[in-house]
Write a protein that holds these residues in place. Structure first.
Motif, PDB file in Angstrom:
ATOM      1  N   PHE A  28      61.356  34.524  48.409  1.00 28.27           N
ATOM      2  CA  PHE A  28      60.517  34.253  49.566  1.00 28.27           C
ATOM      3  C   PHE A  28      59.133  33.858  49.090  1.00 28.27           C
ATOM      4  CE2 PHE A  28      59.772  38.606  48.450  1.00 28.27           C
ATOM      5  CZ  PHE A  28      58.434  38.818  48.679  1.00 28.27           C
ATOM      6  N   ARG A  29      58.395  33.269  50.003  1.00 23.34           N
ATOM      7  CA  ARG A  29      57.006  32.892  49.726  1.00 23.34           C
ATOM      8  C   ARG A  29      56.121  33.672  50.679  1.00 23.34           C
ATOM      9  NH1 ARG A  29      54.479  28.434  47.531  1.00 23.34           N
ATOM     10  NH2 ARG A  29      56.472  27.379  47.381  1.00 23.34           N
ATOM     11  N   GLU A  30      55.281  34.487  50.095  1.00 22.23           N
ATOM     12  CA  GLU A  30      54.396  35.281  50.916  1.00 22.23           C
ATOM     13  C   GLU A  30      53.196  34.434  51.343  1.00 22.23           C
ATOM     14  OE1 GLU A  30      54.417  39.770  49.519  1.00 22.23           O
ATOM     15  OE2 GLU A  30      53.986  38.426  47.867  1.00 22.23           O
ATOM     16  N   SER A  31      52.782  34.629  52.524  1.00 21.08           N
ATOM     17  CA  SER A  31      51.553  33.993  52.963  1.00 21.08           C
ATOM     18  C   SER A  31      50.377  34.775  52.412  1.00 21.08           C
ATOM     19  CB  SER A  31      51.500  33.949  54.486  1.00 21.08           C
ATOM     20  OG  SER A  31      51.466  35.272  54.996  1.00 21.08           O
ATOM     21  N   PRO A  32      49.237  34.134  52.198  1.00 24.32           N
ATOM     22  CA  PRO A  32      48.086  34.839  51.631  1.00 24.32           C
ATOM     23  C   PRO A  32      47.675  36.061  52.438  1.00 24.32           C
ATOM     24  CG  PRO A  32      47.737  32.473  51.579  1.00 24.32           C
ATOM     25  CD  PRO A  32      48.982  32.708  52.374  1.00 24.32           C
ATOM     26  N   ASN A  33      47.919  36.019  53.762  1.00 18.47           N
ATOM     27  CA  ASN A  33      47.502  37.161  54.579  1.00 18.47           C
ATOM     28  C   ASN A  33      48.377  38.390  54.367  1.00 18.47           C
ATOM     29  OD1 ASN A  33      45.470  35.636  55.724  1.00 18.47           O
ATOM     30  ND2 ASN A  33      46.804  34.847  57.353  1.00 18.47           N
ATOM     31  N   SER A  34      49.641  38.159  53.875  1.00 18.19           N
ATOM     32  CA  SER A  34      50.554  39.285  53.704  1.00 18.19           C
ATOM     33  C   SER A  34      50.447  39.931  52.343  1.00 18.19           C
ATOM     34  CB  SER A  34      51.996  38.824  53.943  1.00 18.19           C
ATOM     35  OG  SER A  34      52.364  37.878  52.946  1.00 18.19           O
ATOM     36  N   VAL A  35      49.608  39.385  51.430  1.00 16.80           N
ATOM     37  CA  VAL A  35      49.464  39.957  50.099  1.00 16.80           C
ATOM     38  C   VAL A  35      48.677  41.261  50.222  1.00 16.80           C
ATOM     39  CG1 VAL A  35      48.536  39.610  47.791  1.00 16.80           C
ATOM     40  CG2 VAL A  35      49.569  37.698  49.038  1.00 16.80           C
ATOM     41  N   PRO A  36      49.217  42.340  49.691  1.00 14.92           N
ATOM     42  CA  PRO A  36      48.494  43.616  49.825  1.00 14.92           C
ATOM     43  C   PRO A  36      47.175  43.595  49.078  1.00 14.92           C
ATOM     44  CG  PRO A  36      50.331  43.833  48.295  1.00 14.92           C
ATOM     45  CD  PRO A  36      50.480  42.480  48.944  1.00 14.92           C
ATOM     46  N   HIS A  37      46.226  44.342  49.582  1.00 19.04           N
ATOM     47  CA  HIS A  37      44.908  44.425  48.962  1.00 19.04           C
ATOM     48  C   HIS A  37      44.979  45.286  47.709  1.00 19.04           C
ATOM     49  CE1 HIS A  37      40.573  44.444  48.593  1.00 19.04           C
ATOM     50  NE2 HIS A  37      40.602  45.780  48.518  1.00 19.04           N
ATOM     51  N   LEU A  38      44.264  44.871  46.683  1.00 18.89           N
ATOM     52  CA  LEU A  38      44.256  45.591  45.414  1.00 18.89           C
ATOM     53  C   LEU A  38      43.142  46.631  45.427  1.00 18.89           C
ATOM     54  CD1 LEU A  38      44.753  42.613  42.943  1.00 18.89           C
ATOM     55  CD2 LEU A  38      46.462  44.281  43.675  1.00 18.89           C
ATOM     56  N   ASN A  39      43.490  47.821  44.992  1.00 20.85           N
ATOM     57  CA  ASN A  39      42.507  48.904  44.896  1.00 20.85           C
ATOM     58  C   ASN A  39      42.158  49.129  43.435  1.00 20.85           C
ATOM     59  OD1 ASN A  39      42.534  49.454  47.708  1.00 20.85           O
ATOM     60  ND2 ASN A  39      44.487  50.552  47.452  1.00 20.85           N
ATOM     61  N   PHE A  40      41.023  48.562  43.028  1.00 19.60           N
ATOM     62  CA  PHE A  40      40.589  48.702  41.642  1.00 19.60           C
ATOM     63  C   PHE A  40      39.914  50.059  41.468  1.00 19.60           C
ATOM     64  CE2 PHE A  40      40.336  43.984  42.164  1.00 19.60           C
ATOM     65  CZ  PHE A  40      41.416  43.695  41.328  1.00 19.60           C
ATOM     66  N   SER A  41      40.170  50.643  40.301  1.00 21.49           N
ATOM     67  CA  SER A  41      39.545  51.939  40.004  1.00 21.49           C
ATOM     68  C   SER A  41      38.153  51.784  39.423  1.00 21.49           C
ATOM     69  CB  SER A  41      40.438  52.727  39.022  1.00 21.49           C
ATOM     70  OG  SER A  41      40.583  52.003  37.808  1.00 21.49           O
ATOM     71  N   CYS A  42      37.817  50.596  38.981  1.00 18.48           N
ATOM     72  CA  CYS A  42      36.492  50.336  38.389  1.00 18.48           C
ATOM     73  C   CYS A  42      35.767  49.297  39.236  1.00 18.48           C
ATOM     74  CB  CYS A  42      36.628  49.864  36.945  1.00 18.48           C
ATOM     75  SG  CYS A  42      35.057  49.472  36.136  1.00 18.48           S
ATOM     76  N   PRO A  43      34.503  49.518  39.586  1.00 16.73           N
ATOM     77  CA  PRO A  43      33.776  48.528  40.412  1.00 16.73           C
ATOM     78  C   PRO A  43      33.647  47.169  39.742  1.00 16.73           C
ATOM     79  CG  PRO A  43      32.620  50.641  40.357  1.00 16.73           C
ATOM     80  CD  PRO A  43      33.711  50.741  39.343  1.00 16.73           C
ATOM     81  N   GLN A  44      33.561  47.155  38.423  1.00 18.07           N
ATOM     82  CA  GLN A  44      33.393  45.885  37.718  1.00 18.07           C
ATOM     83  C   GLN A  44      34.680  45.064  37.687  1.00 18.07           C
ATOM     84  OE1 GLN A  44      30.577  44.724  36.684  1.00 18.07           O
ATOM     85  NE2 GLN A  44      29.353  46.550  37.117  1.00 18.07           N
ATOM     86  N   SER A  45      35.799  45.668  38.063  1.00 16.02           N
ATOM     87  CA  SER A  45      37.067  44.935  38.001  1.00 16.02           C
ATOM     88  C   SER A  45      37.112  43.781  38.995  1.00 16.02           C
ATOM     89  CB  SER A  45      38.229  45.895  38.264  1.00 16.02           C
ATOM     90  OG  SER A  45      38.288  46.897  37.263  1.00 16.02           O
ATOM     91  N   GLU A  46      36.295  43.872  40.055  1.00 14.74           N
ATOM     92  CA  GLU A  46      36.310  42.805  41.051  1.00 14.74           C
ATOM     93  C   GLU A  46      35.902  41.460  40.449  1.00 14.74           C
ATOM     94  OE1 GLU A  46      37.354  41.307  44.512  1.00 14.74           O
ATOM     95  OE2 GLU A  46      37.450  43.463  44.067  1.00 14.74           O
ATOM     96  N   VAL A  47      35.089  41.504  39.377  1.00 21.29           N
ATOM     97  CA  VAL A  47      34.691  40.250  38.709  1.00 21.29           C
ATOM     98  C   VAL A  47      35.902  39.550  38.123  1.00 21.29           C
ATOM     99  CG1 VAL A  47      33.292  39.288  36.837  1.00 21.29           C
ATOM    100  CG2 VAL A  47      32.407  41.168  38.231  1.00 21.29           C
ATOM    101  N   PHE A  48      36.887  40.324  37.635  1.00 18.55           N
ATOM    102  CA  PHE A  48      38.055  39.756  36.966  1.00 18.55           C
ATOM    103  C   PHE A  48      39.243  39.625  37.905  1.00 18.55           C
ATOM    104  CE2 PHE A  48      35.497  41.886  33.739  1.00 18.55           C
ATOM    105  CZ  PHE A  48      35.336  40.874  32.805  1.00 18.55           C
TER     106      PHE A  48
END
Length: 947
Positions: free
Chosen positions: A666-686
């Motif tokens: 299947f092909r997921e739509s961008p809206n159905s992709v689960p949100h990622l919970n990073f444990s480090c604040p700096q991870s959002e850069v990567f």
């Protein structure tokens, strides 16, 4: 007009007809003004001032004021297209490349000193001339001119590889060409001699000649047309061509010294100006006669001695020329007197007087060429070569310079044809042509002889015997002069047998690909965070190049529109609704063999092209009667991998099946992709774009390949790139970044999805598969459409594969990498100093012109069935340069013009274009301007200083 400008008014041949008309008009106006100026002092001052100004390249004043970049801004081919980027200019600190305070101060000082010297000497000593040169005021200056001529001639002779007209080897010239640095160290003594010669020739000799002319008694009889023209020319040529003027004055002085106190009525009554004019004309005609005579003897002798040139009529023609030898000498003499080419009919020993033409030989604009993919190498080196030629001209390494002189440069497989168009005080204008690199048999024969001639001059042993000191190739049209240090690309090609077909290497390629892709993904995040536009226009798109199995038109990488409709509450898969989905089997024909060649596979280029709105795929080939032509996206996949076929239509009459939560593709739509919970604040850069996580792949497949992901390398790369984003942070922050599992799983998912989409799930199976991937011709896979829909991710994947193959090539050649640090520094070097791609890509072209230090390309030799690696490295190399017999070149070009335009003999295998090791006939024909010749590069007229 050119002859009148050069010999009557003291000018130089021009690079175009417009410049010739303007210069002739201004120079003639100076002569007319001199005739009407009543004061002889005024004539002297006006002639010196105008002679000095006209000998400068005034047409380049506005260009030089803008700097050296503008001076070298026109290096394009005259083909009507947009000009490519120019090569790098010479160092701005070099004298003369731009018109600054230093240059203006020097030229103004020279003019003021010359005018003051001439005015004072003429006022006080001009009327005190004695009848005898031995005791008059001109006597000291005359002896000074003799000394200056001898010194300048000797210092110029020792600068080249040969002395005395190319007959004897120069014992002072450096022997051996092991390296550029060694050559420069051995040449240091000659550099000092060249500096002394430069001062004597450009700063001492002109003032000595001005002094000689200013004190001449014939200035008192100026108001005669002949004397006005003579002295206008004399004061002009002192600056326009100081070396030729010095020789002419020495001849006049020697005639007067030989006569002593005796009068030569006919000669003395002419006046010094007219005497210099006649001497200059006589020296030019004698020089032409000797060059034409050498060319004549070469054609005559080689027509018999060279077996491949010996025709059935050779003996008859030799006997005929011997019997009418006086007539042959008369033809050569007439050709020299008219300054017309000596035309060898069909390059046979049948000589005629050609039509007189300017020194540049061709009527069209300078810079016309037949460009091809190899032209960029000549375009890149033209700037550096011009800088090296400027130094060589100033030192006298290439001998006496005169407009119409031709030089040939050789480096590896490159041939550079250099022609001097103009010559003045402190400047020279040249045209640089590049000959083809695809060597034909004739080209190879002459190139081999050129190499032999240069080897005999530059690679001779340290101690030469008496017989070894002679030039054994004196009869050749090429006389070696000097070796020039030029920044040029060195081309090395390696056969990859044992590397690309090694199973161990192919397995290693998969691991290297993941490591490189992880490095590029993290680097992409860093560049995005800093605001840099990472994606370049290097031609890394889908349609960069097609291998032999896929002849699909070049397409772009624009993401295709969605063709699969996804409904979150429906577990069944709907088929594609476009027309191309109705095709299921390949083409059929009566000649099909069950075990014969497989039909061509669907590639990413074809998938992308079909997905474009309004695009129609044209089905070709025969089919069974009554059958429906179909073409499946899955024709090269195993049958077990295909999904069960669903009936078309509304599924009426089929039993209902409850599949639960389906694990189908299947092909997921961008809206159905689960949100990622990073444990480090700096991870959002990567964090990576959401669309990169929507690969239509089974999670079980990604889980199966999860052990392939290089976790240690991922943490190491994060540790190296982290400070670039965070600045100075604590070790705890870096540790938290490395231990963020969500970030690690994100990059693992994207990297493994790219691996599967490129068909490298198990391993890279064969050299042909590797070559296709390197070319961007990716065979159809399950995730290819998803990968091609993102231009950035596709380019990253393709670049990662190319980097990994280059890494494989280096490790097979130099040994494996021993640490992660070494791998990281190697990838940084690839990104900074290398272009790794294909020769046909625009990025390759631009990288050569921008002088990227290294370039790498993978190729396939269809004839030999081998794969080759090509490495270009930019470095300072020695380009060997020799002088060609200018009259031989003009004669062959005159025959080419006559044969093609009038005799209409355009046979590609005609006699006059065949290889000739002595006349270099094939190379000379190539160097002619189109449409008669076919150089692959020709620069616009290049103006550069020579002081």
């Amino acid at each position: 007009m050119e002859q009148a400008l050069v010999f009557g008014l003291g000018g130089s041949p021009m690079s175009s007809n417009v410049r010739l008309l303007l210069m002739f008009g201004v120079s003639a106006g100076v002569a007319v003004c001199n005739y009407f100026i009543p004061s002889t002092l005024g004539v002297v001052l006006f002639s010196i001032s105008m002679g000095f100004l006209l000998s400068l390249d005034l047409s380049q004043v506005s260009t030089l004021c803008r700097g050296p970049t503008a001076a070298f801004g026109d290096h394009a081919f005259r083909t009507g297209g947009a000009p490519p980027p120019p090569p790098p200019p010479p160092p701005p600190s070099s004298f003369g490349w731009n018109l600054g305070c230093r240059e203006l101060l020097l030229y103004l000082s020279l003019l003021l000193v010359a005018v003051a010297e001439a005015g004072l000497l003429h006022h006080f000593l001009g009327s005190a001339q004695s009848q005898s040169l031995v005791i008059g005021p001109q006597a000291p200056v005359s002896y000074l001119l003799l000394i200056l001529f001898c010194l300048c001639w000797a210092l110029r002779e020792i600068q080249g590889a040969y002395v005395f007209g190319g007959v004897f080897l120069n014992p002072l010239y450096p022997k051996g060409m092991s390296s550029v640095q060694t050559f420069k160290q051995r040449n240091r003594g000659l550099y000092i001699a060249a500096a002394i010669r430069r001062v004597l020739l450009y700063f001492v000799s002109p003032f000595a000649m001005v002094a000689f002319l200013s004190m001449d008694k014939s200035l008192q009889l100026l108001h005669r047309a002949a004397l006005s023209v003579g002295f206008t020319r004399a004061f002009r040529v002192v600056w326009q061509s100081s070396e030729d003027a010095l020789l002419q004055m020495v001849v006049v002085v020697l005639v007067r010294l030989a006569a002593g106190n005796n009068m030569l009525p006919g000669w003395d009554n002419l006046g010094t100006g007219v005497q210099l004019l006649l001497v200059g004309l006589a020296i030019d005609r004698v020089t032409q006669f000797l060059a034409k005579l050498k060319f004549t003897l070469t054609v005559l002798v080689t027509s018999w001695t060279e077996k491949k040139q010996r025709r059935q009529s050779a003996g008859t023609l030799l006997a005929l020329n011997a019997s009418i030898c006086p007539l042959l000498l008369a033809v050569v003499t007439l050709s020299a007197l008219l300054s017309a080419p000596l035309l060898p009919l069909f390059t046979l020993p049948i000589f005629l007087v050609g039509f007189p033409r300017p020194q540049r030989s061709w009527p069209g604009p300078v810079g016309t060429a037949c460009p091809c993919i190899d032209s960029i190498f000549y375009q890149q080196m033209s700037g550096s070569l011009a800088s090296a030629l400027r130094t060589a001209f100033a030192r006298g390494s290439l001998g006496s310079l005169a407009p119409g002189s031709h030089f040939l440069g050789r480096f590896q497989d490159r041939m550079v044809w250099i022609m001097i168009l103009e010559r003045g005080y402190g400047y020279c204008t040249v045209n640089i042509k590049g000959l083809e690199l695809q060597e034909t048999s004739c080209h190879t024969v002459e190139a081999r002889r050129v190499d032999e001639v240069f080897e005999a001059a530059f690679e001779r042993p340290e101690h030469l015997g008496f017989t070894q000191g002679f030039n054994l190739h004196w009869g050749n049209a090429l006389t070696p002069c000097a070796a020039l240090a030029v920044r040029v690309y060195s081309d090395a090609r390696n056969v990859l047998s044992g590397i690309i077909d090694s199973h161990d290497n192919l397995r290693k390629l998969q691991d290297d690909f993941l490591k490189v892709l992880v490095w590029l993904l993290i680097r992409y995040c860093v560049q995005r965070h800093k605001g840099f536009l990472w994606i370049s226009e290097d031609g890394l798109g889908v349609g960069g190049r097609k291998s032999q199995s896929s002849q699909v038109a070049q397409t772009t990488c624009n993401p295709p529109p969605e063709a699969v409709i996804v409904e979150s509450n429906v577990s069944s898969l709907r088929f594609r609704q476009d027309s191309s989905s109705l095709t299921s089997f390949g083409d059929w024909s009566d000649e099909d063999d069950l075990f014969g060649p497989q039909p061509a596979r669907r590639t990413v280029a074809l998938v992308t092209a079909e997905a474009q709105p309004g695009h129609t795929v044209l089905q070709t080939g025969a089919s069974l009667p009554g059958s429906v032509e179909m073409d499946s996206l899955f024709e090269n996949m195993a049958l077990s991998a295909l999904q069960p076929l669903q009936p078309l239509g509304l599924r009426i009459g089929m039993p209902a099946v409850d599949n639960g939560r389906s694990t189908e593709v299947f092909r997921e739509s961008p809206n159905s992709v689960p949100h990622l919970n990073f444990s480090c604040p700096q991870s959002e850069v990567f964090n990576l774009p959401t669309g990169w996580r929507t690969a239509p792949l089974l999670p079980s497949r990604l889980l199966q390949l999860r052990p392939l992901f290089p976790e240690d390398w991922f943490r190491f790369t994060l540790g190296r790139f982290g400070p670039a984003v965070q600045g100075e942070t604590s070790e705890d922050m870096s540790k938290a970044l490395k231990e963020d599992d969500a970030l690690k799983e994100l990059h693992a998912q994207v990297a493994l999805s790219c691996l599967i989409s490129l068909g490298a799930e198990s391993a890279f199976t064969s050299p042909s598969y590797v070559y296709r991937l390197y070319c961007g011709d990716v065979p159809w896979t399950e995730g290819l459409e998803w990968l091609s829909s993102s231009k950035e991710l596709y380019q990253l994947s393709l670049q990662a594969f190319r980097f990994s193959f280059k890494l494989l090539f280096d490790q097979a050649s130099l040994g494996p990498l021993e640490s992660l640090e070494e791998l990281f520094s190697t990838l940084e070097e690839y990104e900074r100093d290398w272009y790794i791609g294909l020769v046909t890509e625009k990025g390759w072209h631009d990288s050569v012109l921008k002088e990227k230090p290294f370039l790498f390309s993978l190729g396939h030799d269809l004839a030999m069935g081998t794969y080759t690696g090509r490495v270009l490295s930019l470095q300072e190399q020695l380009v060997q340069v020799g002088r060609l017999n200018g009259e031989g070149v003009r004669g062959q070009w005159a025959n080419l013009s006559w044969e093609l335009l009038y005799a209409t003999n355009d046979d590609e295998e005609r006699y006059s274009i065949q290889a000739h090791p002595f006349m270099l006939r094939n190379l000379t024909v190539q160097a002619a301007d189109p449409p008669l010749g076919y150089p692959i590069y020709s620069s616009a007229p290049l103006h550069f200083p020579c002081l």
